[in-house]
Design a protein around this motif. Structure first.
Motif, short mmCIF file in Angstrom:
data_model
loop_
_atom_site.label_atom_id
_atom_site.label_comp_id
_atom_site.label_asym_id
_atom_site.label_seq_id
_atom_site.Cartn_x
_atom_site.Cartn_y
_atom_site.Cartn_z
N ALA A 87 0.81 -1.10 -0.05
CA ALA A 87 -0.15 -0.11 -0.02
C ALA A 87 0.87 1.15 -0.17
CB ALA A 87 -0.95 0.07 1.19
N THR A 109 1.08 4.21 -3.09
CA THR A 109 0.94 5.44 -2.93
C THR A 109 2.20 6.57 -3.13
OG1 THR A 109 -0.61 4.80 -1.05
CG2 THR A 109 0.13 7.08 -1.13
N SER A 121 0.71 7.11 -8.07
CA SER A 121 0.21 7.92 -7.06
C SER A 121 -0.60 9.14 -7.68
CB SER A 121 1.14 8.07 -5.99
OG SER A 121 2.23 9.17 -6.60
N PRO A 181 -4.81 7.10 -4.07
CA PRO A 181 -4.70 7.14 -2.52
C PRO A 181 -5.92 6.69 -1.93
CG PRO A 181 -3.99 9.07 -3.69
CD PRO A 181 -4.62 8.26 -4.81
N MET A 212 -6.06 2.98 -1.70
CA MET A 212 -4.93 2.28 -0.90
C MET A 212 -5.51 2.63 0.47
SD MET A 212 -2.61 0.64 -2.60
CE MET A 212 -3.98 -0.04 -3.48
N ALA A 213 -6.33 3.42 0.66
CA ALA A 213 -6.80 3.60 1.94
C ALA A 213 -7.73 2.74 2.30
CB ALA A 213 -7.44 5.34 2.23
N MET A 246 -6.48 9.35 4.85
CA MET A 246 -5.76 9.51 3.32
C MET A 246 -6.76 10.26 2.46
SD MET A 246 -3.62 6.02 3.03
CE MET A 246 -3.03 6.45 1.29
N GLU A 300 -5.62 14.12 -0.58
CA GLU A 300 -5.73 14.21 -1.95
C GLU A 300 -5.81 15.96 -2.18
OE1 GLU A 300 -7.18 11.80 -4.94
OE2 GLU A 300 -7.85 10.20 -3.58
N ALA A 302 -0.28 13.06 0.85
CA ALA A 302 -0.40 11.45 0.33
C ALA A 302 0.95 10.92 0.24
CB ALA A 302 -0.96 11.41 -0.96
N ASN A 303 2.03 11.34 -0.03
CA ASN A 303 3.16 10.90 -0.21
C ASN A 303 3.82 10.60 1.41
OD1 ASN A 303 3.31 13.02 -2.77
ND2 ASN A 303 4.11 10.98 -3.03
N GLY A 327 2.15 7.55 2.27
CA GLY A 327 2.71 6.36 1.59
C GLY A 327 3.95 5.86 2.25
#
Length: 207
Positions: free
Chosen positions: A58, A62, A68, A74, A77-78, A156, A160, A166-167, A170
């Motif tokens: 995950a 991300t 990503s 995102p 993956m959340a 998460m 966005e 978000a990075n 990740g």
């Protein structure tokens, strides 16, 4: 059609990736004659019953520059992290994921391009970590990591709207996953600190 839970496979833990490079290699080895790689195929390659590699997966997705940036990744993956962590905290023996999540796909070319950016840093990362501070990666440590990752996953979606946040999420998931894979408690401690920073960043931005 409803999704069925994946039964615990005694071979999953033995065959699961034990390093970031192994994780990348497992994903790249997926055959995709149609040019599409479904999320379920990635999960099969990584190991359904291996919590560390699933978290690392995950986080890596991300973090990948090419992937990503795709709208909705995102959030996807959340949802994945939230479901896996919640079920681990409930001490389920199997992980269940809905069919719509398992059937999502990405083009093989985009996936390999994204993975290509990670090989060089992966080699450096894998050399740094080893077993230490075992209490943070033991049973209670895994539960604490799952709770922290669940909170990160819940934060998460609004990320966005916040550049680069978000990075950070990740990276947090990646560190937790890698820490559990190599049993590195110091890395887990760093991940806990980063999780706190990530949640603080989102909370501050939303207030």
């Amino acid at each position: 059609m409803s999704a069925t839970p994946h039964e615990s496979d005694p071979h999953d833990e033995a065959s699961a990736p034990r390093s970031l490079e192994e994780l990348l290699a497992a994903i790249e080895a997926i055959e995709a004659p149609s040019g599409k790689v479904h999320f379920e195929e990635i999960l099969e390659a990584v190991g359904w019953r291996s919590f560390g590699p699933l978290l690392l997966l995950a986080g890596v997705v991300t973090l990948m520059p090419v992937i990503s940036g795709i709208p909705g990744v995102p959030l996807l993956m959340a949802c994945f992290t939230l479901l896996v962590c919640a079920q681990l905290l409930m001490r389920r023996r199997t992980f269940w994921l809905p069919a719509w999540l398992r059937r999502r796909w990405i083009s093989r070319s985009a996936l390999h391009k994204g993975l290509g950016y990670l090989h060089r840093p992966a080699r450096g990362v894998d050399r740094l970590f080893h077993r230490r501070l075992a209490v943070l990666t033991g049973p209670r440590g895994v539960q604490a990591s799952a709770l922290a990752c669940l909170l990160v996953a819940m934060s998460m979606p609004p990320m966005e709207l916040i550049p680069f946040s978000a990075n950070v999420a990740g990276l947090t998931l990646s560190l937790f996953g890698l820490a559990l894979m190599v049993r590195d408690g110091l890395l887990a401690l760093i991940a806990f600190m980063l999780a706190g920073s990530s949640l603080t960043l989102v909370g501050t931005a939303l207030l």
